[in-house]
Design a protein around this motif. Structure first.
Motif, PDB file in Angstrom:
ATOM      1  N   VAL A  82      27.497  32.568  19.718  1.00  0.00           N
ATOM      2  CA  VAL A  82      28.908  32.496  20.322  1.00  0.00           C
ATOM      3  C   VAL A  82      28.815  30.855  20.643  1.00  0.00           C
ATOM      4  O   VAL A  82      30.150  30.452  20.762  1.00  0.00           O
ATOM      5  CB  VAL A  82      28.732  33.454  21.408  1.00  0.00           C
ATOM      6  N   ASN A  83      27.855  30.494  21.571  1.00  0.00           N
ATOM      7  CA  ASN A  83      28.131  29.304  22.287  1.00  0.00           C
ATOM      8  C   ASN A  83      27.860  28.044  21.193  1.00  0.00           C
ATOM      9  O   ASN A  83      28.210  26.871  21.605  1.00  0.00           O
ATOM     10  CB  ASN A  83      26.925  28.947  23.235  1.00  0.00           C
ATOM     11  N   ALA A  84      27.495  28.179  19.892  1.00  0.00           N
ATOM     12  CA  ALA A  84      27.370  27.120  18.966  1.00  0.00           C
ATOM     13  C   ALA A  84      28.790  26.375  18.442  1.00  0.00           C
ATOM     14  O   ALA A  84      29.685  27.364  18.700  1.00  0.00           O
ATOM     15  CB  ALA A  84      26.879  27.734  17.631  1.00  0.00           C
ATOM     16  N   HIS A  85      29.050  25.402  18.131  1.00  0.00           N
ATOM     17  CA  HIS A  85      30.206  24.801  17.851  1.00  0.00           C
ATOM     18  C   HIS A  85      30.408  24.947  16.186  1.00  0.00           C
ATOM     19  O   HIS A  85      29.274  25.303  15.519  1.00  0.00           O
ATOM     20  CB  HIS A  85      29.911  23.225  17.955  1.00  0.00           C
ATOM     21  N   PRO A  86      31.486  24.712  15.662  1.00  0.00           N
ATOM     22  CA  PRO A  86      32.957  24.763  16.349  1.00  0.00           C
ATOM     23  C   PRO A  86      33.306  25.702  17.342  1.00  0.00           C
ATOM     24  O   PRO A  86      32.940  26.876  17.012  1.00  0.00           O
ATOM     25  CB  PRO A  86      33.814  24.354  15.251  1.00  0.00           C
ATOM     26  N   HIS A  87      34.282  25.447  18.127  1.00  0.00           N
ATOM     27  CA  HIS A  87      35.150  26.308  19.015  1.00  0.00           C
ATOM     28  C   HIS A  87      36.496  26.257  18.623  1.00  0.00           C
ATOM     29  O   HIS A  87      37.166  25.137  18.270  1.00  0.00           O
ATOM     30  CB  HIS A  87      35.061  26.069  20.364  1.00  0.00           C
ATOM     31  N   MET A  88      36.939  27.808  18.553  1.00  0.00           N
ATOM     32  CA  MET A  88      38.487  27.905  18.260  1.00  0.00           C
ATOM     33  C   MET A  88      39.256  28.028  19.540  1.00  0.00           C
ATOM     34  O   MET A  88      38.691  28.958  20.255  1.00  0.00           O
ATOM     35  CB  MET A  88      38.688  28.931  17.426  1.00  0.00           C
ATOM     36  N   SER A  89      40.527  27.556  19.526  1.00  0.00           N
ATOM     37  CA  SER A  89      41.323  27.934  20.839  1.00  0.00           C
ATOM     38  C   SER A  89      41.638  29.455  20.790  1.00  0.00           C
ATOM     39  O   SER A  89      41.840  29.916  19.624  1.00  0.00           O
ATOM     40  CB  SER A  89      42.421  26.906  20.814  1.00  0.00           C
ATOM     41  N   MET A  90      42.052  29.971  21.983  1.00  0.00           N
ATOM     42  CA  MET A  90      42.229  31.322  22.189  1.00  0.00           C
ATOM     43  C   MET A  90      43.401  31.949  20.945  1.00  0.00           C
ATOM     44  O   MET A  90      43.296  33.026  20.352  1.00  0.00           O
ATOM     45  CB  MET A  90      42.757  31.690  23.348  1.00  0.00           C
ATOM     46  N   ASN A  91      44.631  31.175  20.807  1.00  0.00           N
ATOM     47  CA  ASN A  91      45.385  31.527  19.853  1.00  0.00           C
ATOM     48  C   ASN A  91      45.449  30.791  18.697  1.00  0.00           C
ATOM     49  O   ASN A  91      46.262  30.942  17.738  1.00  0.00           O
ATOM     50  CB  ASN A  91      46.817  30.904  20.515  1.00  0.00           C
TER      51      ASN A  91
END
Length: 220
Positions: A82-91
């Motif tokens: 979960v903490n790994a990248h990439p991260h997506m914004s909530m929307n």
């Protein structure tokens, strides 16, 4: 140290990104991930080595000519999927990879929570990608301007590569106290945290200076 690789062009992005991440393994890391765009965001990430990421991706949809990849060394939040990248914004508007530390992430996170944002990870990076999205949607701006405005609110260091689903033929890169290099090929561009993943593709590179932002389009 974290590692960054990005690609936009006419070739398949995944092999370029995964081989670039392998070249960055010398930096040390605890997780890895890749995001590809093929009319939708395809995000694969895993705790462990790049080889673990490859096993996860095996048999998945990786057909894309634009993508970003990352190897993470945990600062905020334990090393996990979960903490790994990439991260997506909530929307789902933005996907982001990040080297560095956002020092005021806690204050920014609380403000975003007050505005209805929910968080899946423990990272400062997810705070940043949601901040960019919030500015983008609330101010009704283009992606480049939203990134500029969001970064004005940030205290800390960053090397960033950002993708916006509403502007799908573009990558945005930004640097402050964390190295970032753009490689220039023939109708293709590469982004990395150092030249190691780029040298096999091009000998033409641009080193971003502090507070530089690069807008990288497929044919420009």
């Amino acid at each position: 140290m974290c590692g960054i690789v990005g690609y936009i062009g006419k070739k398949q992005a995944y092999p370029i990104i995964i081989n670039g991440l392998k070249r960055l393994e010398y930096r040390g890391y605890d997780s890895a991930g890749v995001a590809l765009w093929n009319n939708q965001s395809l995000i694969y990430k895993s705790k462990g080595k790049v080889s673990d990421l490859e096993k996860l991706v095996l048999g998945q949809d990786i057909n894309a000519t634009i993508g970003i990849g990352h190897t993470r060394w945990a600062t905020h939040g334990e090393p996990n999927d979960v903490n790994a990248h990439p991260h997506m914004s909530m929307n789902g508007k933005f996907v982001l990879i990040h080297n560095g530390i956002i020092e005021n992430y806690s204050q920014l996170k609380n403000k975003l929570k007050d505005r209805g944002y929910l968080f899946k990870s423990e990272t400062d990076t997810e705070v940043l990608v949601n901040l960019i999205e919030y500015v983008y949607l609330n101010e009704k701006l283009d992606a480049e301007t939203a990134v500029r405005m969001a970064l004005n609110k940030v205290i800390g260091a960053y090397g960033l590569v950002i993708f916006c689903v509403d502007e799908p033929d573009k990558l945005i890169a930004a640097r402050k106290s964390s190295p970032l290099v753009v490689g220039v090929g023939k109708c293709e561009y590469f982004i990395a945290s150092d030249a190691t993943p780029i040298i096999e593709h091009t000998n033409s590179v641009i080193y971003l200076n502090d507070n530089d932002m690069a807008i990288i389009k497929r044919n420009e």
